[in-house]
Scaffold this active site. Structure first.
Site, PDB file in Angstrom:
ATOM      1  N   SER A 125       0.808  -1.220   0.000  1.00 17.54           N
ATOM      2  CA  SER A 125       0.000   0.000   0.000  1.00 17.54           C
ATOM      3  C   SER A 125       0.841   1.270   0.000  1.00 17.54           C
ATOM      4  O   SER A 125       0.466   2.264  -0.623  1.00 17.54           O
ATOM      5  CB  SER A 125      -0.937   0.002   1.208  1.00 17.54           C
ATOM      6  OG  SER A 125      -1.777  -1.121   1.182  1.00 17.54           O
ATOM      7  N   HIS A 140       0.707   4.417   4.357  1.00 12.11           N
ATOM      8  CA  HIS A 140       0.016   5.032   3.229  1.00 12.11           C
ATOM      9  C   HIS A 140       0.412   6.501   3.072  1.00 12.11           C
ATOM     10  O   HIS A 140       0.717   6.968   1.964  1.00 12.11           O
ATOM     11  CB  HIS A 140      -1.492   4.925   3.423  1.00 12.11           C
ATOM     12  CG  HIS A 140      -1.999   3.522   3.385  1.00 12.11           C
ATOM     13  ND1 HIS A 140      -3.348   3.222   3.267  1.00 12.11           N
ATOM     14  CD2 HIS A 140      -1.354   2.329   3.445  1.00 12.11           C
ATOM     15  CE1 HIS A 140      -3.502   1.906   3.255  1.00 12.11           C
ATOM     16  NE2 HIS A 140      -2.308   1.355   3.376  1.00 12.11           N
TER      17      HIS A 140
END
Length: 300
Positions: free
Chosen positions: A197, A250
């Site tokens: 991610s 992220h």
């Protein structure tokens, strides 16, 4: 009037055609339009005017400039090769860690334990920092790997096409590394995180930069970014396996992707390779510096 020449006799030496420079035994009346050397039919290469010899054709190709993308990458027949390879590696590691050798996941995930416990994982020192890279390829469940791979397939080919293979790979790895470093630095006493991610959010940030650099409407890219951030913070909790899909990775990957994307796409043409290389190196250096400083703080 000279003596008669028997029928079928060879012409006098002064009237013979020159031999091909590569096949002297073959007479020819054709010469290379560049160097003038005689060439036989087997050595003739069609040119815009006349024929050229193989050496002149080879030299001409060496002098020609290689076609490049707008941001300096080499053009390739398969403009999504690196994306496909990354997806294949992620799926391969997922099969290994999820079904064939589940214990391998513990050796590859982003894992760190610090004070008041005995330092383990990243906190133990440099010999464990490989986890910053390997954790990008480990996933916690089918849904996790499926969502990341779909996102990689949506974002990857476009960026790989405009940046070229090596610049795209550098962007991906630098973003993933920065995401892991951010997760480690802000994760507290116990850090456990996996997934691509951070790298995916780096590609998302670079896509926003790409839209801006090309003068395209930013609303589609910004909408995609906002939706992903909302999902990130809404689902920032342990999954069914007990592994946290970390929002910090992220955000770290997103920031790195924006910075790296800006350096790759706004680099001045005259010093493009230098600026692009230094940008990616700076992102990696900052990520490693964060890891070094945080590890020193834990052991201090």
């Amino acid at each position: 009037m000279g003596p008669d020449v028997p029928a079928g006799a060879a012409p006098e030496e002064g009237h013979r055609l020159p031999g091909c420079y590569r096949h002297p035994e073959r007479e020819t009346g054709i010469g290379c339009t560049r160097c003038g050397r005689p060439i036989c039919p087997d050595c003739m290469v069609s040119a815009s005017v006349g024929f050229q010899c193989p050496e002149c054709v080879r030299e001409g190709h060496q002098g020609a400039r290689e076609a490049r993308t707008r941001y300096g990458g080499a053009l390739a027949l398969d403009q999504a090769l690196v994306t496909k390879v990354l997806i294949g590696l992620n799926l391969l590691v997922f099969l290994l860690t999820e079904y064939l050798r589940p214990e391998l996941g513990g050796d590859l995930e982003l894992w760190s334990v610090s004070y008041p416990y005995r330092p383990d994982g990243l906190a133990a020192g440099p010999h464990e920092w490989y986890r910053l890279v390997t954790a990008m390829f480990v996933h916690a469940g089918v849904m996790h790997v499926a969502l990341n791979m779909v996102s990689l397939w949506v974002l990857g080919p476009q960026l790989e096409h405009v940046l070229g293979r090596w610049r795209f790979l550098g962007l991906y790895l630098a973003s993933g590394l920065a995401g892991g470093a951010c997760s480690y630095a802000l994760g507290g006493v116990v850090v456990e995180s996996v997934g691509a991610s951070g790298a995916i959010f780096g590609l998302l940030g670079a896509t926003v930069v790409l839209f801006k650099a090309n003068g395209a409407p930013l609303r589609p890219a910004m909408t995609l970014l906002v939706v992903n951030l909302v999902i990130t913070f809404a689902l920032a909790r342990p999954n069914a396996s007990g592994v946290v899909i970390d929002w910090k990775a992220h955000v770290g990957g997103l920031v790195a992707g924006v910075v790296a994307g800006a350096g790759l796409m706004y680099a001045p043409r005259a010093r493009r390779n230098l600026v692009q290389g230094l940008t990616l190196a700076a992102v990696v250096a900052v990520a490693l510096l964060v890891v070094v400083v945080h590890t020193a703080q834990l052991s201090g």
